[in-house]
Motif scaffolding. Structure first.
Motif, PDB file in Angstrom:
ATOM      1  N   GLY A 102       0.768  -1.374   0.055  1.00  0.00           N
ATOM      2  CA  GLY A 102       0.015  -0.066  -0.027  1.00  0.00           C
ATOM      3  C   GLY A 102       0.868   1.299   0.133  1.00  0.00           C
ATOM      4  O   GLY A 102       2.085   1.225  -0.166  1.00  0.00           O
ATOM      5  N   GLY A 103       0.136   2.572   0.167  1.00  0.00           N
ATOM      6  CA  GLY A 103       0.849   3.565  -0.075  1.00  0.00           C
ATOM      7  C   GLY A 103       2.076   4.017   0.886  1.00  0.00           C
ATOM      8  O   GLY A 103       2.931   4.482   0.612  1.00  0.00           O
ATOM      9  N   PHE A 104       2.095   3.280   2.231  1.00  0.00           N
ATOM     10  CA  PHE A 104       3.295   3.741   2.839  1.00  0.00           C
ATOM     11  C   PHE A 104       4.502   2.772   2.523  1.00  0.00           C
ATOM     12  O   PHE A 104       5.544   3.134   3.196  1.00  0.00           O
ATOM     13  CB  PHE A 104       2.933   3.506   4.720  1.00  0.00           C
ATOM     14  N   SER A 105       4.274   1.967   1.736  1.00  0.00           N
ATOM     15  CA  SER A 105       5.614   1.010   1.278  1.00  0.00           C
ATOM     16  C   SER A 105       6.297   1.849   0.436  1.00  0.00           C
ATOM     17  O   SER A 105       7.631   1.498   0.095  1.00  0.00           O
ATOM     18  CB  SER A 105       4.991  -0.362   0.399  1.00  0.00           C
ATOM     19  N   ASN A 106       5.940   3.216  -0.173  1.00  0.00           N
ATOM     20  CA  ASN A 106       6.497   4.060  -0.944  1.00  0.00           C
ATOM     21  C   ASN A 106       7.208   5.115  -0.117  1.00  0.00           C
ATOM     22  O   ASN A 106       7.912   6.094  -0.798  1.00  0.00           O
ATOM     23  CB  ASN A 106       5.705   4.794  -1.801  1.00  0.00           C
ATOM     24  N   ASN A 107       6.965   4.884   1.190  1.00  0.00           N
ATOM     25  CA  ASN A 107       7.343   6.242   2.093  1.00  0.00           C
ATOM     26  C   ASN A 107       8.603   5.704   2.721  1.00  0.00           C
ATOM     27  O   ASN A 107       8.695   4.927   3.633  1.00  0.00           O
ATOM     28  CB  ASN A 107       6.359   6.505   3.179  1.00  0.00           C
ATOM     29  N   GLN A 108       9.864   6.302   2.242  1.00  0.00           N
ATOM     30  CA  GLN A 108      11.156   5.977   2.506  1.00  0.00           C
ATOM     31  C   GLN A 108      11.559   5.812   4.148  1.00  0.00           C
ATOM     32  O   GLN A 108      12.059   4.950   4.865  1.00  0.00           O
ATOM     33  CB  GLN A 108      12.299   6.382   1.854  1.00  0.00           C
ATOM     34  N   ILE A 109      10.735   6.862   4.604  1.00  0.00           N
ATOM     35  CA  ILE A 109      11.225   7.260   6.081  1.00  0.00           C
ATOM     36  C   ILE A 109      10.407   6.162   7.111  1.00  0.00           C
ATOM     37  O   ILE A 109      10.956   5.413   7.898  1.00  0.00           O
ATOM     38  CB  ILE A 109      10.631   8.642   6.528  1.00  0.00           C
ATOM     39  N   PHE A 110       9.372   5.950   6.487  1.00  0.00           N
ATOM     40  CA  PHE A 110       8.325   4.966   7.337  1.00  0.00           C
ATOM     41  C   PHE A 110       8.947   3.456   7.274  1.00  0.00           C
ATOM     42  O   PHE A 110       9.061   2.813   8.324  1.00  0.00           O
ATOM     43  CB  PHE A 110       6.844   4.992   6.441  1.00  0.00           C
ATOM     44  N   VAL A 111       9.461   3.007   5.976  1.00  0.00           N
ATOM     45  CA  VAL A 111       9.893   1.841   5.698  1.00  0.00           C
ATOM     46  C   VAL A 111      11.459   1.683   6.517  1.00  0.00           C
ATOM     47  O   VAL A 111      11.530   0.617   7.308  1.00  0.00           O
ATOM     48  CB  VAL A 111      10.282   1.569   4.297  1.00  0.00           C
ATOM     49  N   GLN A 112      12.196   2.617   6.523  1.00  0.00           N
ATOM     50  CA  GLN A 112      13.377   2.631   7.162  1.00  0.00           C
ATOM     51  C   GLN A 112      13.141   2.481   8.767  1.00  0.00           C
ATOM     52  O   GLN A 112      13.951   1.674   9.714  1.00  0.00           O
ATOM     53  CB  GLN A 112      14.294   4.009   6.936  1.00  0.00           C
TER      54      GLN A 112
ATOM     55  N   LEU B 221      10.385   1.411  10.365  1.00  0.00           N
ATOM     56  CA  LEU B 221       9.852   0.162  10.541  1.00  0.00           C
ATOM     57  C   LEU B 221      10.854  -0.810  10.603  1.00  0.00           C
ATOM     58  O   LEU B 221      10.956  -1.746  11.469  1.00  0.00           O
ATOM     59  CB  LEU B 221       8.725  -0.280   9.430  1.00  0.00           C
ATOM     60  N   SER B 222      11.826  -0.901   9.522  1.00  0.00           N
ATOM     61  CA  SER B 222      12.877  -1.949   9.297  1.00  0.00           C
ATOM     62  C   SER B 222      13.852  -1.828  10.673  1.00  0.00           C
ATOM     63  O   SER B 222      14.171  -2.926  11.130  1.00  0.00           O
ATOM     64  CB  SER B 222      13.575  -1.686   8.176  1.00  0.00           C
ATOM     65  N   HIS B 223      14.011  -0.614  11.133  1.00  0.00           N
ATOM     66  CA  HIS B 223      14.948  -0.547  12.188  1.00  0.00           C
ATOM     67  C   HIS B 223      14.308  -1.103  13.630  1.00  0.00           C
ATOM     68  O   HIS B 223      15.149  -1.939  14.137  1.00  0.00           O
ATOM     69  CB  HIS B 223      15.293   1.137  12.235  1.00  0.00           C
ATOM     70  N   HIS B 224      13.227  -0.554  14.021  1.00  0.00           N
ATOM     71  CA  HIS B 224      12.494  -0.807  15.173  1.00  0.00           C
ATOM     72  C   HIS B 224      12.218  -2.270  15.382  1.00  0.00           C
ATOM     73  O   HIS B 224      11.871  -2.737  16.382  1.00  0.00           O
ATOM     74  CB  HIS B 224      11.498   0.204  15.433  1.00  0.00           C
ATOM     75  N   MET B 225      11.938  -2.952  14.032  1.00  0.00           N
ATOM     76  CA  MET B 225      11.398  -4.162  13.811  1.00  0.00           C
ATOM     77  C   MET B 225      12.374  -5.216  13.309  1.00  0.00           C
ATOM     78  O   MET B 225      12.322  -6.004  12.787  1.00  0.00           O
ATOM     79  CB  MET B 225       9.979  -4.303  13.122  1.00  0.00           C
ATOM     80  N   ARG B 226      13.917  -4.998  13.632  1.00  0.00           N
ATOM     81  CA  ARG B 226      14.972  -5.563  13.296  1.00  0.00           C
ATOM     82  C   ARG B 226      15.139  -7.094  13.345  1.00  0.00           C
ATOM     83  O   ARG B 226      15.801  -7.874  12.811  1.00  0.00           O
ATOM     84  CB  ARG B 226      16.240  -4.873  13.784  1.00  0.00           C
ATOM     85  N   ASN B 227      14.422  -7.506  14.509  1.00  0.00           N
ATOM     86  CA  ASN B 227      14.417  -9.134  14.593  1.00  0.00           C
ATOM     87  C   ASN B 227      13.202  -9.728  13.557  1.00  0.00           C
ATOM     88  O   ASN B 227      13.249 -10.929  13.718  1.00  0.00           O
ATOM     89  CB  ASN B 227      13.625  -9.391  16.052  1.00  0.00           C
TER      90      ASN B 227
ATOM     91  N   GLU C  88      10.661  -6.273  -2.470  1.00  0.00           N
ATOM     92  CA  GLU C  88      11.880  -5.664  -2.093  1.00  0.00           C
ATOM     93  C   GLU C  88      12.263  -5.811  -0.522  1.00  0.00           C
ATOM     94  O   GLU C  88      11.433  -5.694   0.161  1.00  0.00           O
ATOM     95  CB  GLU C  88      11.690  -4.080  -2.224  1.00  0.00           C
ATOM     96  N   LYS C  89      13.594  -6.309  -0.275  1.00  0.00           N
ATOM     97  CA  LYS C  89      14.101  -6.493   0.755  1.00  0.00           C
ATOM     98  C   LYS C  89      14.457  -5.392   1.609  1.00  0.00           C
ATOM     99  O   LYS C  89      14.936  -4.379   0.845  1.00  0.00           O
ATOM    100  CB  LYS C  89      15.226  -7.525   1.005  1.00  0.00           C
ATOM    101  N   HIS C  90      14.471  -4.892   3.052  1.00  0.00           N
ATOM    102  CA  HIS C  90      14.991  -4.003   3.467  1.00  0.00           C
ATOM    103  C   HIS C  90      15.824  -4.343   4.760  1.00  0.00           C
ATOM    104  O   HIS C  90      15.355  -4.990   5.459  1.00  0.00           O
ATOM    105  CB  HIS C  90      13.776  -3.184   4.133  1.00  0.00           C
TER     106      HIS C  90
END
Length: 462
Positions: A396-406, A408-414, A451-453
């Motif tokens: 959805g739309g937030f998968s295009n938001n680089q800030i949100f994705v970064q 989320l990836s950081h805080h859910m790093r497990n 896409e992997k993050h």
């Protein structure tokens, strides 16, 4: 030679989309439109159902007679919590009441005085007391607030099934629309709740069929398979269910951000209520634990405020990427700047206004996304519960938001975070549903731009 295609109408609150997919589920055509809202008898804004109806028919008839495409099937994906009420002649009786319309307190009080405590009701129906967002309560409201209208109702169709009805004239119900926080379904009995029978609501609901049901019919001279429609969140989930073998969480973002956990087998309890967890139904009638946030709507309104405060051009936020140094600075300050319009304000503000802290729009916007992401993470954890799930898919739309994705990836790093195509999720799900084909493990990579993050490197123990 014309190309064999499946046609899909994907109807959102804002954008109305039409897609054609080839036999490999590749998009070969699309059209988008928007309509100005109309108002109901109380002046509340709602869907322009007549304009939507005309657009559906005109567009489909145009494509149907195109020499370029040979439409073999059509299906429909749409938002839920919305009912179209038809009289005995198949004519629409009322406006499509908006799920944001406030429900009178007297109606809610009367309902729970008759049918018991809200906690018990929540555990049985998987639905919180959400007024018009509970589609079943719309019918209860009509029965007691507009009894003359209620008496005229022959069938009440969920919006996805009404879209199908426009083409087939066959009234039907299906699992995913019934199961989207309608308060109609008893997840213990796996049937309509007792109150539905007690109030005679079941008499207004058409026959219940599998979501994979289709009607083969001659439509304007062409033989076409027409689907019964599917709720958009359940539709977005379907491609993942069919192609991913290991447990996962899907975060489907748009006006609403819906976190879906199809691997939870436990019934909801009152302990889930503070996390706003609800149940959905999959196409086969199995339950899905879900949490939801009005994230897209909140983001949209907060951005509009920032645009005015900082006097920047609309859409400026779309050009802003993730700034790791700015993140570390903001994180260390532990700011809470934004007062939410649609989300729960569970923290005290540290500052009353973004301009009291930030000189530039860029920093104010990254802070906004940081605060929204914190709420999204809480929502994900609530949907996951005690299960050990290692994969998150974000579409959805937030998968295009680089800030949100970064973030989320950081805080859910497990967990392993993957993003997928921003616009095709629910549309492709509807196409898969009507074609009923087995998908292999490469489907997401091939069709969803998977896409992997990788989480960014932690600095100074942040």
């Amino acid at each position: 030679m014309s190309l064999s295609v499946t046609a899909i109408f994907d109807i959102g609150k804002t954008n109305k989309k039409f897609f054609l997919f080839d036999d490999d589920y590749q998009e070969v055509y699309r059209e988008y439109t928007k309509f100005e809202e109309v108002t109901d008898e109380d002046g509340h804004p709602t869907e322009n159902l007549m304009a939507l109806h005309q657009w559906l028919k005109n567009l489909f008839d145009r494509i149907l007679h195109s020499d370029e495409y040979d439409i073999k099937a059509i299906n429909f994906s749409s938002y839920g919590a919305s009912l179209v009420h038809l009289d005995e002649n198949g004519e629409v009786l009322t406006p499509l009441y908006n799920y944001t319309k406030p429900m009178p307190d007297r109606v809610i009080h009367s309902f729970f005085e008759t049918y018991g405590h809200q906690d018990k009701f929540y555990e049985e129906t998987g639905s919180m007391n959400d007024g018009f967002l509970n589609a079943g309560m719309q019918l209860y409201w009509l029965k007691y607030e507009q009894p003359q209208v209620f008496e005229k109702i022959k069938y009440s169709l969920h919006l996805p099934q009404y879209l199908s009805y426009i083409f087939t004239k066959i009234p039907l119900s299906e699992y995913t629309s019934i199961g989207c926080h309608t308060a109609l379904w008893d997840y213990h009995k796996k049937d309509y709740h007792d109150w539905v029978y007690a109030e005679g609501i079941h008499l207004k609901l058409p026959p219940l069929v599998s979501t994979e049901t289709s009607i083969n019919m001659n439509y304007n001279g062409k033989r076409i398979k027409i689907g019964v429609g599917i709720h958009d969140s359940s539709s977005a989930l379907l491609p993942y269910i069919r192609s991913v073998k290991k447990p996962f969480i899907l975060v489907s973002t748009g006006t609403w951000s819906i976190t879906l956990n199809p691997f939870n087998q436990n019934a909801l309890t009152v302990d889930d209520l503070p996390h706003k967890a609800i149940n959905y139904l999959r196409i086969n009638g199995k339950s899905v634990k879900a949490t939801r946030l009005f994230l897209g709507k909140e983001h949209e309104e907060q951005v509009q405020k920032l645009v005015k405060l900082y006097q920047v051009a609309p859409g400026t936020h779309k050009t802003i990427g993730f700034d790791i140094d700015l993140y570390h600075e903001l994180y260390s300050k532990r700011y809470k700047i934004y007062k939410w319009n649609h989300l729960e304000n569970d923290e005290e503000l540290t500052h009353p206004c973004p301009t009291s802290v930030f000189e530039e729009f860029t920093a104010a916007y990254q802070q906004l996304v940081m605060e929204l992401t914190r709420l999204q993470i809480k929502s994900i954890k609530a949907a996951m519960g005690d299960l050990k799930i290692k994969r998150i898919y974000l579409d959805g739309g937030f998968s295009n938001n680089q800030i949100f994705v970064q973030l989320l990836s950081h805080h859910m790093r497990n967990m392993k975070l993957r993003t997928t195509s921003t616009s095709l999720g629910s549309a492709l799900g509807a196409a898969i549903c009507i074609k009923d084909q087995t998908l292999n493990s490469k489907f997401l990579r091939k069709n969803y731009a998977l896409e992997k993050h990788i989480p960014f490197i932690i600095k100074n123990n942040v």
